[in-house]
Design a protein around this motif. Structure first.
Motif, PDB file in Angstrom:
ATOM      1  N   THR A 148      80.133  47.988  36.141  1.00 21.24           N
ATOM      2  CA  THR A 148      80.716  47.679  37.442  1.00 21.24           C
ATOM      3  C   THR A 148      79.727  47.941  38.561  1.00 21.24           C
ATOM      4  N   GLU A 149      79.035  49.054  38.509  1.00 22.12           N
ATOM      5  CA  GLU A 149      78.154  49.462  39.607  1.00 22.12           C
ATOM      6  C   GLU A 149      76.761  48.846  39.538  1.00 22.12           C
ATOM      7  N   VAL A 150      76.222  48.718  38.345  1.00 18.94           N
ATOM      8  CA  VAL A 150      74.825  48.318  38.214  1.00 18.94           C
ATOM      9  C   VAL A 150      74.661  46.825  37.943  1.00 18.94           C
ATOM     10  N   GLY A 151      75.652  46.195  37.319  1.00 15.63           N
ATOM     11  CA  GLY A 151      75.545  44.764  37.044  1.00 15.63           C
ATOM     12  C   GLY A 151      75.391  43.975  38.332  1.00 15.63           C
ATOM     13  N   ARG A 152      74.612  42.921  38.301  1.00 18.04           N
ATOM     14  CA  ARG A 152      74.301  42.181  39.526  1.00 18.04           C
ATOM     15  C   ARG A 152      75.322  41.115  39.879  1.00 18.04           C
ATOM     16  N   ARG A 153      76.129  40.687  38.926  1.00 21.46           N
ATOM     17  CA  ARG A 153      77.029  39.562  39.172  1.00 21.46           C
ATOM     18  C   ARG A 153      78.420  40.014  39.596  1.00 21.46           C
ATOM     19  N   ARG A 196      84.443  44.213  34.312  1.00 23.20           N
ATOM     20  CA  ARG A 196      84.259  45.585  33.832  1.00 23.20           C
ATOM     21  C   ARG A 196      85.158  46.584  34.555  1.00 23.20           C
ATOM     22  N   TRP A 197      85.988  46.087  35.439  1.00 23.81           N
ATOM     23  CA  TRP A 197      86.933  46.938  36.153  1.00 23.81           C
ATOM     24  C   TRP A 197      88.323  46.609  35.643  1.00 23.81           C
ATOM     25  N   ASN A 198      89.089  47.605  35.267  1.00 25.54           N
ATOM     26  CA  ASN A 198      90.450  47.421  34.759  1.00 25.54           C
ATOM     27  C   ASN A 198      90.444  46.423  33.589  1.00 25.54           C
ATOM     28  N   MET A 199      89.629  46.722  32.592  1.00 25.07           N
ATOM     29  CA  MET A 199      89.344  45.789  31.502  1.00 25.07           C
ATOM     30  C   MET A 199      90.561  45.433  30.657  1.00 25.07           C
TER      31      MET A 199
END
Length: 153
Positions: free
Chosen positions: A15-20, A27-30
């Motif tokens: 969530t934090e590091v991915g660029r898209r 990746r949030w609330n999967m």
């Protein structure tokens, strides 16, 4: 058989590091993302991805409750998804290769810029969840001149 992956709901690193923007959403609330993909997104109109994403975000907003600010935030997501897809396609066409394979300082700068915009969009859209009400959310967005509605346009 149940394991940690069955119940893990957030991938903080992704969530934090991915660029898209799209990747950050996934990746949030999967667990909810999986349900929305399986039961809502796949039933949306395939020929119209913006409408399909809006349909999915509307269901997600309803899932989260009846708060106007959250609806405003969720219904802004398709705009960002469309903008990201269009920008990646345009850059890929311009450079002749996908953005993730573009090397050198140009690739690093563009990917870093994409990550920076994704994070600012998440912060901006989170105001619908913090403030909850439509009037309060619109008031905040107006105070920053709806800047992160105009950027994806």
């Amino acid at each position: 058989h149940w394991d940690f992956e069955s119940i893990r709901t957030v991938d903080p690193w992704g969530t934090e590091v991915g660029r898209r923007f799209r990747g950050g959403l996934r990746r949030w609330n999967m667990t909810v993302q999986w349900w929305l993909a399986a039961y809502v997104h796949r039933r949306g109109p395939r020929r119209y991805p913006v409408l399909r994403n809006a349909w999915t975000m509307l269901a997600s907003a309803y899932w989260h409750g009846l708060h106007g600010g959250q609806y405003l935030s969720f219904l802004t997501v398709p705009l960002w998804l469309a903008a990201e897809a269009a920008a990646e396609a345009a850059l890929g066409e311009y450079f002749g290769i996908p953005l993730e394979r573009l090397g050198g300082w140009k690739g690093s700068l563009l990917r870093g810029g994409q990550w920076f915009l994704k994070m600012r969009a998440f912060e901006y859209l989170s105001m619908g969840f913090v403030l909850r009400g439509a009037a309060a959310t619109l008031s905040f967005w107006a105070s920053v001149h709806f800047c992160l509605h105009f950027v994806p346009l």
